[in-house]
Design an enzyme around this catalytic site. Structure first.
Site, mmCIF file in Angstrom:
data_model
loop_
_atom_site.group_PDB
_atom_site.id
_atom_site.type_symbol
_atom_site.label_atom_id
_atom_site.label_comp_id
_atom_site.label_asym_id
_atom_site.label_seq_id
_atom_site.Cartn_x
_atom_site.Cartn_y
_atom_site.Cartn_z
ATOM 1 N N LYS A 94 -9.723 -7.860 -23.209
ATOM 2 C CA LYS A 94 -8.714 -8.143 -22.184
ATOM 3 C C LYS A 94 -8.371 -6.846 -21.486
ATOM 4 C CE LYS A 94 -5.482 -10.717 -20.233
ATOM 5 N NZ LYS A 94 -6.202 -10.452 -18.993
ATOM 6 N N LYS A 114 -2.941 -0.396 -26.446
ATOM 7 C CA LYS A 114 -1.777 -1.016 -25.793
ATOM 8 C C LYS A 114 -1.730 -2.499 -26.155
ATOM 9 C CE LYS A 114 -0.909 0.099 -21.624
ATOM 10 N NZ LYS A 114 -0.456 0.331 -20.262
ATOM 11 N N LYS A 133 -12.123 -3.075 -19.882
ATOM 12 C CA LYS A 133 -11.746 -2.693 -18.517
ATOM 13 C C LYS A 133 -13.011 -2.767 -17.665
ATOM 14 C CE LYS A 133 -8.147 -1.081 -16.195
ATOM 15 N NZ LYS A 133 -6.718 -1.337 -16.361
ATOM 16 N N GLY A 169 -6.090 -8.207 -12.856
ATOM 17 C CA GLY A 169 -6.078 -7.257 -11.737
ATOM 18 C C GLY A 169 -5.800 -5.840 -12.212
ATOM 19 N N ASP A 170 -5.993 -4.902 -11.322
ATOM 20 C CA ASP A 170 -5.604 -3.497 -11.516
ATOM 21 C C ASP A 170 -5.587 -2.915 -10.104
ATOM 22 O OD1 ASP A 170 -5.102 -1.256 -13.499
ATOM 23 O OD2 ASP A 170 -6.793 -0.387 -12.479
ATOM 24 N N THR A 189 6.224 -6.101 -16.152
ATOM 25 C CA THR A 189 6.102 -4.695 -16.534
ATOM 26 C C THR A 189 7.437 -3.964 -16.346
ATOM 27 O OG1 THR A 189 3.791 -4.807 -15.888
ATOM 28 C CG2 THR A 189 4.689 -2.613 -16.269
ATOM 29 N N ASN A 245 5.247 -2.810 -7.538
ATOM 30 C CA ASN A 245 5.578 -3.889 -8.466
ATOM 31 C C ASN A 245 6.415 -3.397 -9.649
ATOM 32 O OD1 ASN A 245 4.343 -5.206 -11.230
ATOM 33 N ND2 ASN A 245 4.929 -6.722 -9.722
HETATM 34 P P1 NDP Z 1 1.851 -0.634 -6.746
HETATM 35 O O1 NDP Z 1 0.608 -0.348 -5.995
HETATM 36 O O2 NDP Z 1 2.553 -1.938 -6.555
HETATM 37 O O3 NDP Z 1 2.938 0.488 -6.455
HETATM 38 C C1 NDP Z 1 2.713 1.840 -6.634
HETATM 39 C C2 NDP Z 1 3.846 2.569 -5.936
HETATM 40 O O4 NDP Z 1 3.785 3.942 -6.220
HETATM 41 C C3 NDP Z 1 3.794 2.443 -4.432
HETATM 42 O O5 NDP Z 1 5.102 2.380 -3.953
HETATM 43 C C4 NDP Z 1 3.113 3.741 -4.028
HETATM 44 O O6 NDP Z 1 3.407 4.167 -2.703
HETATM 45 C C5 NDP Z 1 3.759 4.669 -4.993
HETATM 46 N N1 NDP Z 1 3.002 5.889 -5.158
HETATM 47 C C6 NDP Z 1 1.665 6.047 -5.231
HETATM 48 N N2 NDP Z 1 1.374 7.350 -5.382
HETATM 49 C C7 NDP Z 1 2.557 7.985 -5.418
HETATM 50 C C8 NDP Z 1 2.938 9.326 -5.567
HETATM 51 N N3 NDP Z 1 2.029 10.285 -5.711
HETATM 52 N N4 NDP Z 1 4.260 9.613 -5.572
HETATM 53 C C9 NDP Z 1 5.190 8.654 -5.402
HETATM 54 N N5 NDP Z 1 4.885 7.371 -5.242
HETATM 55 C C10 NDP Z 1 3.592 7.062 -5.260
HETATM 56 O O7 NDP Z 1 1.476 -0.402 -8.264
HETATM 57 P P2 NDP Z 1 2.227 -0.913 -9.560
HETATM 58 O O8 NDP Z 1 3.701 -0.841 -9.351
HETATM 59 O O9 NDP Z 1 1.613 -2.179 -10.004
HETATM 60 O O10 NDP Z 1 1.756 0.185 -10.616
HETATM 61 C C11 NDP Z 1 2.404 1.442 -10.728
HETATM 62 C C12 NDP Z 1 1.900 2.120 -11.984
HETATM 63 O O11 NDP Z 1 2.148 1.295 -13.121
HETATM 64 C C13 NDP Z 1 0.383 2.412 -12.044
HETATM 65 O O12 NDP Z 1 0.216 3.582 -12.812
HETATM 66 C C14 NDP Z 1 -0.159 1.219 -12.816
HETATM 67 O O13 NDP Z 1 -1.414 1.524 -13.440
HETATM 68 C C15 NDP Z 1 0.948 1.049 -13.840
HETATM 69 N N6 NDP Z 1 1.006 -0.259 -14.478
HETATM 70 C C16 NDP Z 1 1.176 -1.402 -13.740
HETATM 71 C C17 NDP Z 1 1.272 -2.622 -14.363
HETATM 72 C C18 NDP Z 1 1.545 -3.860 -13.594
HETATM 73 O O14 NDP Z 1 1.746 -4.901 -14.226
HETATM 74 N N7 NDP Z 1 1.615 -3.821 -12.269
HETATM 75 C C19 NDP Z 1 1.117 -2.752 -15.826
HETATM 76 C C20 NDP Z 1 1.043 -1.485 -16.531
HETATM 77 C C21 NDP Z 1 0.959 -0.304 -15.845
HETATM 78 P P3 NDP Z 1 2.355 3.943 -1.493
HETATM 79 O O15 NDP Z 1 2.703 2.587 -0.987
HETATM 80 O O16 NDP Z 1 2.683 5.035 -0.545
HETATM 81 O O17 NDP Z 1 0.962 4.047 -2.063
#
Ligand code: NDP
Length: 449
Positions: free
Chosen positions: A93, A117, A129, A168-169, A213, A244
């Site tokens: 998964k 995890k 993955k 997704g990722d 999350t 998200n």
């Molecule tokens: P999103 O793409 O929805 O959001 C990412 C956010 O971070 C965007 O607002 C983006 O801005 C911003 N961002 C990207 N780079 C930077 C930076 N250098 N400094 C500040 N802000 C930045 O992703 P998610 O919220 O889904 O995921 C965020 C993190 O959480 C990732 O590391 C992901 O792997 C991890 N994660 C997510 C899960 C999930 O269920 N969604 C589960 C477990 C982990 P911009 O729009 O400008 O790119």
């Protein structure tokens, strides 16, 4: 050097010799294996069964060609992968990532992390993955659909609801999951809803997956604070990101009585001393899909600052990095500590550098590591599989209640192992050890496979 320390070093040296180019994979394996030395000392049977050597070798790696045609009729060839790292606890998964940086090294590292995890959730899921070096940016819907169909035309042979369940990722959201599922269904001629998770709620997706999350992160942090007698209510929280994870971390923080005062995107950050206006944030990011700088137009008391690093200089009690990897370096950690931060909870994957983590721990800051604190997303994905198997959809409240229970158990497990094998507040060691022991014991139970 102790016998088990030497065992770990030998295994790491073996990886370096065999795959010297796989630096990310080696880093993450090093981080986990170095933490489990005390457990190896207590359980010599793991060494005898060569558990470490087996854990660092994926059960299967599939690499394949993905040909597709763009809207102008030009042909492109991308590379697709699926790393099936461990099926000890359940079907493989883990997400699919579509990004130009995708390589076998990156996917092996992510798959390895995913195994532990997933083990922490206590749910019956193994780890894997996959993905492709395809870049969805700037592609039309039609091009993305053709790419997804071509990708699935090979992948479908290797996955299934009891075999391997991708999600997704980065670069793979609801749209891509829909195209991938459509092609899988057509090739198999069977409605195997549980073959992919992250589906839309109107066709077998799980309620509360979107929130999972961010909500899970807050449940974990609340457990950590409660144990120390610290009330989350009234605490000032600095959050990075506006995607998200960040949005739903902010939502739950507000619900629990804390005051999130920042959010950010890759251009800059917003500081709102009266507390982030959640409805406005959702309108900007989810409805208008605009930049976070729009926020200050509607909230004159808020400030917008170019550049995202500055967010860690805002005074707070709790910091929740929810944007991206490596966003808190040592300098940012020092700024947070100087401003009196009490706790850090990682919503993003590996947002703090190793130096930053060491500094937080040295300074007595409570630290919730990503592997445990952001496991709520994959936990609800496993609940999506359970709902699909039952042909039922549970209510939002039912999923949320289960999520809360799972995050509480992850915290308890990490804490107990930290107390037993490391120092009581070292949840990094505690989480790694708890996950390792679960996988290792089940591998032993299965014999030499
Ligand atoms: P999103 O793409 O929805 O959001 C990412 C956010 O971070 C965007 O607002 C983006 O801005 C911003 N961002 C990207 N780079 C930077 C930076 N250098 N400094 C500040 N802000 C930045 O992703 P998610 O919220 O889904 O995921 C965020 C993190 O959480 C990732 O590391 C992901 O792997 C991890 N994660 C997510 C899960 C999930 O269920 N969604 C589960 C477990 C982990 P911009 O729009 O400008 O790119």
């Amino acid at each position: 050097m102790s016998e088990m320390k030497k065992y770990v070093e030998d295994v790491l040296a073996g990886i370096k010799k065999r795959d010297p180019q796989e630096k990310e994979f080696l880093n993450t394996v090093t981080e986990v294996l170095e933490k489990v030395v005390p457990v190896l000392e207590e359980h010599p049977e793991y060494k005898k069964a060569k558990i470490l050597e087996r854990m660092v070798e994926p059960e299967r790696v599939v690499s394949f060609r993905v040909p597709w045609q763009d809207d102008k009729g030009e042909i492109h060839i991308n590379r697709g992968f699926r790393v099936q790292m461990s099926s000890a606890i359940g079907p493989y998964k883990g997400g699919l990532r579509f990004h130009p940086s995708v390589s076998l090294d990156i996917l092996k590292f992510l798959a390895f992390e995913q195994v532990y995890k997933n083990a922490l959730t206590g749910l019956p899921i193994g780890g894997g993955k996959g993905g492709s070096d395809f870049d969805p940016h700037g592609k039309s819907d039609n091009e993305v659909m053709h790419f997804c169909q071509s990708f699935m035309t090979e992948l479908y042979r290797h996955i299934g609801p009891s075999v391997d369940v991708p999600a997704g990722d980065i670069g793979v959201g609801g749209r891509e999951i829909g195209y991938l599922f459509g092609q899988y269904k057509r090739l198999r001629d069977s409605y195997d809803a549980g073959v992919l998770t992250g589906k839309r709620v109107d066709y077998w997706g799980s309620l509360a997956r979107t929130e999972a999350t961010g909500y899970g992160l807050l449940y974990f942090v609340k457990n950590m604070l409660d144990e120390k007698g610290i009330d989350l209510k009234g605490k000032t929280v600095v959050v990075s990101g506006a995607g998200n994870v960040a949005t739903y971390a902010i939502e739950k923080a507000i619900e629990l009585g804390a005051k999130p005062v920042t959010c950010s995107d890759s251009s800059g950050y917003v500081y709102d001393p009266e507390g982030i206006d959640l409805a406005l944030l959702k309108d900007i990011k989810e409805v208008r899909r605009a930049r976070i700088s729009e926020y200050v137009k509607a909230r004159p008391q808020a400030e917008y600052h170019e550049g995202c690093k500055g967010v860690w200089t805002v005074k707070c009690d709790i910091a929740l990095p929810c944007a991206t990897q490596g966003e808190i370096d040592l300098a940012s950690a020092k700024a947070l500590v100087a401003n009196g931060v009490q706790a850090v909870g990682e919503g993003a994957n590996m947002p703090s550098t190793l130096e930053a983590i060491a500094y937080f721990q040295e300074q007595g800051v409570l630290f919730a590591p990503a592997k445990a604190a952001n496991a709520g997303g994959v936990a609800v994905s496993a609940l999506e599989m359970a709902q699909n198997a039952e042909h039922l959809q549970w209510s939002f409240e039912e999923v949320d209640e289960k999520l809360k229970g799972i995050m509480g158990r992850i915290y308890k497990n990490a804490k107990e192992n930290a107390v037993k094998y490391a120092t009581p507040d070292d949840l990094v060691a505690g989480a790694n050890i708890a996950a390792f022991v679960r996988v290792a014991d089940i591998m032993l139970a299965h014999g030499l496979v």
